[in-house]
Structure formats: C-alpha cells, structure tokens
Write an enzyme that holds these catalytic residues in place. Structure first.
Site, short mmCIF file in Angstrom:
data_model
loop_
_atom_site.label_atom_id
_atom_site.label_comp_id
_atom_site.label_asym_id
_atom_site.label_seq_id
_atom_site.Cartn_x
_atom_site.Cartn_y
_atom_site.Cartn_z
N GLY A 101 0.81 -1.23 0.00
CA GLY A 101 0.00 0.00 0.00
C GLY A 101 0.84 1.26 0.00
O GLY A 101 2.06 1.23 0.10
N ARG A 104 3.88 5.91 2.04
CA ARG A 104 4.26 7.32 2.23
C ARG A 104 3.81 8.16 1.06
O ARG A 104 4.41 9.18 0.74
CB ARG A 104 5.76 7.44 2.43
CG ARG A 104 6.54 6.77 1.32
CD ARG A 104 7.91 7.25 1.34
NE ARG A 104 8.73 6.43 0.49
CZ ARG A 104 10.02 6.58 0.40
NH1 ARG A 104 10.61 7.50 1.10
NH2 ARG A 104 10.71 5.81 -0.39
N LYS A 123 4.40 12.58 -2.03
CA LYS A 123 5.23 11.45 -1.59
C LYS A 123 6.14 11.94 -0.49
O LYS A 123 6.88 12.91 -0.68
CB LYS A 123 6.04 10.90 -2.77
CG LYS A 123 6.89 9.68 -2.41
CD LYS A 123 7.41 8.99 -3.64
CE LYS A 123 8.35 7.85 -3.29
NZ LYS A 123 8.89 7.21 -4.50
N GLY A 136 6.89 7.05 6.84
CA GLY A 136 6.08 7.77 5.85
C GLY A 136 6.76 8.98 5.24
O GLY A 136 6.15 9.75 4.50
N ARG A 200 -1.51 0.33 -9.68
CA ARG A 200 -0.41 -0.59 -10.00
C ARG A 200 -0.95 -2.00 -10.20
O ARG A 200 -2.06 -2.30 -9.77
CB ARG A 200 0.58 -0.61 -8.82
CG ARG A 200 1.17 0.74 -8.50
CD ARG A 200 1.11 1.03 -6.99
NE ARG A 200 1.45 2.42 -6.72
CZ ARG A 200 2.70 2.87 -6.62
NH1 ARG A 200 3.70 2.03 -6.71
NH2 ARG A 200 2.95 4.14 -6.42
N ASP A 273 4.36 -4.16 -7.44
CA ASP A 273 3.73 -2.96 -6.89
C ASP A 273 4.35 -1.70 -7.49
O ASP A 273 3.86 -0.59 -7.24
CB ASP A 273 3.86 -2.93 -5.35
CG ASP A 273 5.28 -3.13 -4.88
OD1 ASP A 273 5.88 -4.16 -5.24
OD2 ASP A 273 5.81 -2.26 -4.17
N ASN A 274 5.40 -1.85 -8.28
CA ASN A 274 6.03 -0.69 -8.90
C ASN A 274 5.78 -0.66 -10.40
O ASN A 274 6.50 0.03 -11.13
CB ASN A 274 7.53 -0.67 -8.62
CG ASN A 274 7.83 -0.33 -7.15
OD1 ASN A 274 6.99 0.27 -6.48
ND2 ASN A 274 8.99 -0.70 -6.67
#
Ligand code: AMP
Ligand code: MG
Length: 519
Positions: A101, A104, A123, A136, A200, A273-274
């Site tokens: 998830g 940050r 971010k 974060g 993503r 996830d990227n």
C-alpha cells in the site's frame, strides 16, 4: 489555487475504509483509507515544473506563492481535496509480500483538466495505514532524484508519472543510507507527483489475494471506464472487456520496456507494486542510467547478489510481472488460454518494437540482426558510454578517417585491444555500407539517430552533484539542469558539463553508481 477543480472518482466511486487516520491495519473490502498529510515545520520550494503546472492550469505566479508551498508540502488542504492512501500488494524480488500500500504516498484528489483528470499525490507526507514499521517520510536526495528523473523521462518521450513540485520540509529524517548500521539525519522533502492514475499491478493482486472477486470486478470496471474509455465503449461483454484491458496493459508495458532499453534506464526495483497499469514509469527509487554499456548492470545494491532487475533483464521481468497480473485477473475470466495468448503477444510486440528501435538508433531504415548483435557485443567488451557512443556514431561518415570521433565514448580509450579496435573498424565499414545500400544519406541517418538517441540524460553522478548543492541550500544547478533536460535530443551550447561521461571520482561513490533502497 482556488480554481483547481476536483473530480474525485476514485474515492467517490470505490469503497473506502470505514476507519480514518494512520493506525496500521489490514484492509478488507475496500480500496483506500482516508488520511491527511502530516504538517511540516519549515516548508520551502526547491523547484516546480512549469509544464506540469500549466497542464493543471496553474500560473508561474501561483507556483511561487506561499499558498503553493504550504499546499504541496502537505500543510494545507484545498477545497475539494479528499486525501487518502490506497491499498495494494505485490511481489517483491519474486516473492509475494502481502499487503503493502501507499506507505508514504497520499493522493490529494483528481484535478479536472482540459485533457482529462490528473491525480495529485504527495510522496513523503507522513504516515498512512500502510506505512508498516516506517515513518512515511522521504529525504531530499531520493526526492530530488525522483523529481528530476520523472520530468527528464517525460521530455525524453518515455511514458512516466510527472512531478509538479519539489519541496523541502525544514525537518530532519533519520536514514541508514547504506544499510550498514550508520543512521544519520538528512533533510526531509516532499514531491508532488502527478498522473492520471497511480494504480499498479499490485492493486489487482491484493483483491485477488483477499478473494474479494466482486470487488475485483468493480475495481477493474472502474479502472477501465476511467482510464481506458475506448475499451469500455467497445466491449459490452465483461470477459472480452477484461481481456482487451489486459492486452492493452501488455502492449503499453512492452512499449515502455523498449523505451527504457533505448535510453539506457534501469528501474532497479521492478516489483509488481512498482508497475503502473497505464504503462508509465513509476516509483523512481534506486534507479540508474547505464554509463558503460553492460546488460548485467544494476544500480540497486539491495539487488547486487541476484541482479534480478539488471538492465538486460527488464523486458523478461516485465513479462513475469504481467503473468502475475494475469493471475490476478483470472477470477474474472476463468480461462487460462486467452490470457496466455495475450501474454505471448507481449514477447512478439516487444521484439518487433525493439528491432525497429535499434534500427532507428543506428539511423537505418531496416533492422539488421547480425550487424546489431555484433555492435552490442563490441559495446560490452570495452567500457563504452552508451549515450555518447550513439551520438558520436551519427557523426561518423568514413570508417577510417572519422573513427576517432568515437574515442570520447570510451572510458579507457588507450586500453582497447588491437583485436577490438580492428573489429570496430570492420563493423563501421559494414555499417556505413549498409546505410548506403538502404539509400540513407549521411544527413538522413544523422537526423534519425539524433531524434532517437538523447544527448542529455539524468546521469547518476549529475544527480549527486545537484543533491550536494541542494542540501546546502543552493538550487541553481538543479534549475539549470532541469532546463537542459527539457531538450534532451538537442545539443545545447555551453551545456557540455551536463552531457559529460562519468568522471573517475564518481565510479565508486555511493549515489553515483550504487544506490540502496533507502530513501
Ligand atoms: P518501494 O520499494 O519504495 O516501492 O516501497 C515498497 C513499500 O514500502 C511501499 O508500500 C512503500 O509505500 C513502502 N515504503 C517505503 N519507504 C517508506 C517509508 N519511509 N515510510 C513508509 N512506507 C514506506
Ligand atoms: Mg513502490
């Protein structure tokens, strides 16, 4: 900033978490949690992107205002914003990692623009339910690297998330930069990233892992409607719609890999996830730019052993990631054959587009496999700067008299063996002959090459120089560099320093050729 108009489809149309705030939790039956950015002490502007601002309808004066700084450092919310963090999972270095998830990243809301919607995302703006054991936050060095590279990629013509602003927070953040037990305080920073969507592969994976098939269908339909409207319009039947969507993601990802290979970009952390569902480059962490051409190179020290994410393996990893996306979509389709066929199409598309790209890199009208392979082998044999080699090659008209135009591309020109030298000469002769046979004039060849092969890319050591200056409060180098990177294919008078190959001092300095995931 009054006239930013928000149209928050993501949070309006999809189910959210009932709980608000950053207490850590595992999410169920929802896509996101509402959470606000954590205010910071002393926000200051390091840089903003005029072109991204213009796309949002913001003037230069607005971007220089106090309101802008306060807003995009996370201290002030604008009317219509709906801040939230989204929940996704992912395969990290090949292993399923469960819930990750936005640890940050905080989405502020979707701005309506003339050409669609753009999500604004901070971010480094503090804890979210997905921060796990971390803080974060983000530090200046990694934030500057993300800010510069995403804008550079845009100007290079590579699909990417964009960046509106780079802010300092006036606060210190503790990081163990080399992961060697020496934590130190570093200046904190916040980047405002901008993209139509930050969804993503891992968002789909998470829903499938939780076996929430109804929500997976709702979410997939939402993404298709919002981000792929032509697919939504063309396919009434649900299965064919999902397959068309998967096919489109495969095509876009293949095209993205060809771009990365063309410009010599190594992402460094191609976890599922990227990977963006839009086929954009996303999450600039320990990325790097090839200096010496080496298919086995990775900038990421965290991956030094396995080199899973090395330059030459990126297309294969992308395909592996797409297989994970296929697995995530399977419950909606319940047939493997069509998914496998589409996945097979990724390889075909990639290969075709790579061949075309290599032909353009050489200024040829048609790809020549043997000639290309001979060159790639030669480039690997002696440490050759990929960017400079292709730019200088455009100036070679005669294999004998012009060959020394290439010498600036070599890191150690006096150490080139006689054999390699002779093979290079022979290659140049064969190459120039082929160009002639294909009816290419010198000018046509050079023009094609200089439109495909950039001169200015955000080299790793240049980023480090800009970081050193920015950490001491000087943003001039950053500003000048950002300007140069707006026209990466065009030689710019007096800007040689931004095109120079890596100096010896940078060979083994961390941040210049080696980066950890610490950020
Ligand atoms: P990355 O390797 O940067 O893509 O990050 C992997 C996961 O770790 C993502 O879920 C990030 O949001 C999370 N993450 C990375 N750094 C931090 C941090 N400083 N604080 C909270 N979460 C983080
Ligand atoms: Mg990430």
């Amino acid at each position: 900033m009054q006239h930013l108009v928000f149209d928050n489809a993501f949070t309006n149309d999809l189910p959210g978490d009932a709980q608000v705030g950053s207490a850590r939790r595992q999410l169920r039956n929802a896509l996101f949690s509402r959470v606000e950015p954590t205010p910071v002490q002393g926000p200051y502007l390091m840089h903003f992107s005029e072109s991204v601002a213009a796309g949002l309808g913001l003037s230069k004066a607005q971007c220089q205002s106090e309101d802008f700084v306060q807003t995009f450092a996370g201290n002030r919310l604008l009317p219509g914003m709906d801040p939230h963090a989204t929940c996704y999972g992912g395969h990290q270095f090949g292993n399923w990692a469960g819930q990750l998830g936005d640890g940050r990243a905080i989405n502020l809301g979707e701005v309506k623009t003339d050409s669609g919607h753009l999500m604004l995302q901070l971010k480094g703006a503090g804890e979210t339910p997905y921060s796990r054991t971390a803080d974060g936050l983000a530090v200046l060095r990694s934030s500057l690297r993300e800010y510069v590279c995403s804008e550079a990629m845009y100007h290079l013509g590579v699909p990417t998330t964009r960046a509106l602003s780079l802010m300092g927070t006036g606060e210190q953040v503790m990081r163990d930069m080399l992961y060697d037990g020496h934590p130190a305080l570093e200046p904190g920073a916040v980047v405002c990233r901008v993209s139509s969507s930050f969804v993503r592969f891992g968002h789909f994976q998470m829903l499938t892992a939780r076996q929430e098939t109804d929500l997976l269908a709702t979410f997939t339909d939402f993404v298709i409607r919002r981000e792929f409207p032509t697919i939504a319009a063309a396919h009434q039947d649900a299965k064919s719609r999902y397959l068309a969507f998967f096919d489109e993601v495969c095509q876009r990802t293949a095209a993205l890999m060809v771009h990365w290979m063309r410009v010599g970009f190594v992402h460094g952390v191609m976890n599922t996830d990227n990977l963006s569902i839009l086929g954009e480059t996303i999450d600039y962490g320990p990325y790097g730019w090839l200096e010496g051409f080496d298919p086995d190179w990775t900038p990421n020290t965290t991956d030094a052993g396995q080199r899973r994410y090395r330059y030459g393996q990126q297309p294969a990893v992308a395909q592996w990631n797409l297989l994970q996306l296929a697995n995530a979509l399977y419950p909606l389709i319940e047939e493997t054959k069509p998914l496998e066929d589409i996945l097979g199409g990724f390889a075909t598309t990639y290969e075709q587009q790579w061949q075309q790209m290599m032909a353009s890199k050489l200024g040829l009208s048609e790809f020549d496999e043997a000639l290309t392979n001979r060159l790639l082998k030669l480039l690997t044999e002696t440490e050759t700067d990929m960017i400079l080699f292709f730019r200088h090659l455009a100036d070679v008209q005669n294999a004998e008299s012009d060959a020394d135009r290439l010498s600036n591309a070599y890191y150690a020109p006096d150490q080139i063996s006689l054999d390699t030298h002779q093979q290079t000469q022979q290659w140049l002769r064969d190459y120039l002959n082929l160009a002639q046979q294909q009816g290419r004039s010198h000018q046509q060849r050079a023009d094609a090459m200089n439109a495909t092969n950039p001169l200015y890319v955000p080299r790793n050591y240049l980023a480090q120089l800009a970081i050193d200056d920015a950490e001491s409060g000087n943003f001039q180098r950053l500003s000048q560099w950002m300007q140069v990177l707006e026209r990466p294919y065009q030689w710019q008078e007096g800007m040689e320093a931004f095109a120079a190959k890596r100096p010896e001092w940078a060979r083994n300095r961390s941040g210049c050729s080696m980066l950890s995931c610490s950020s």
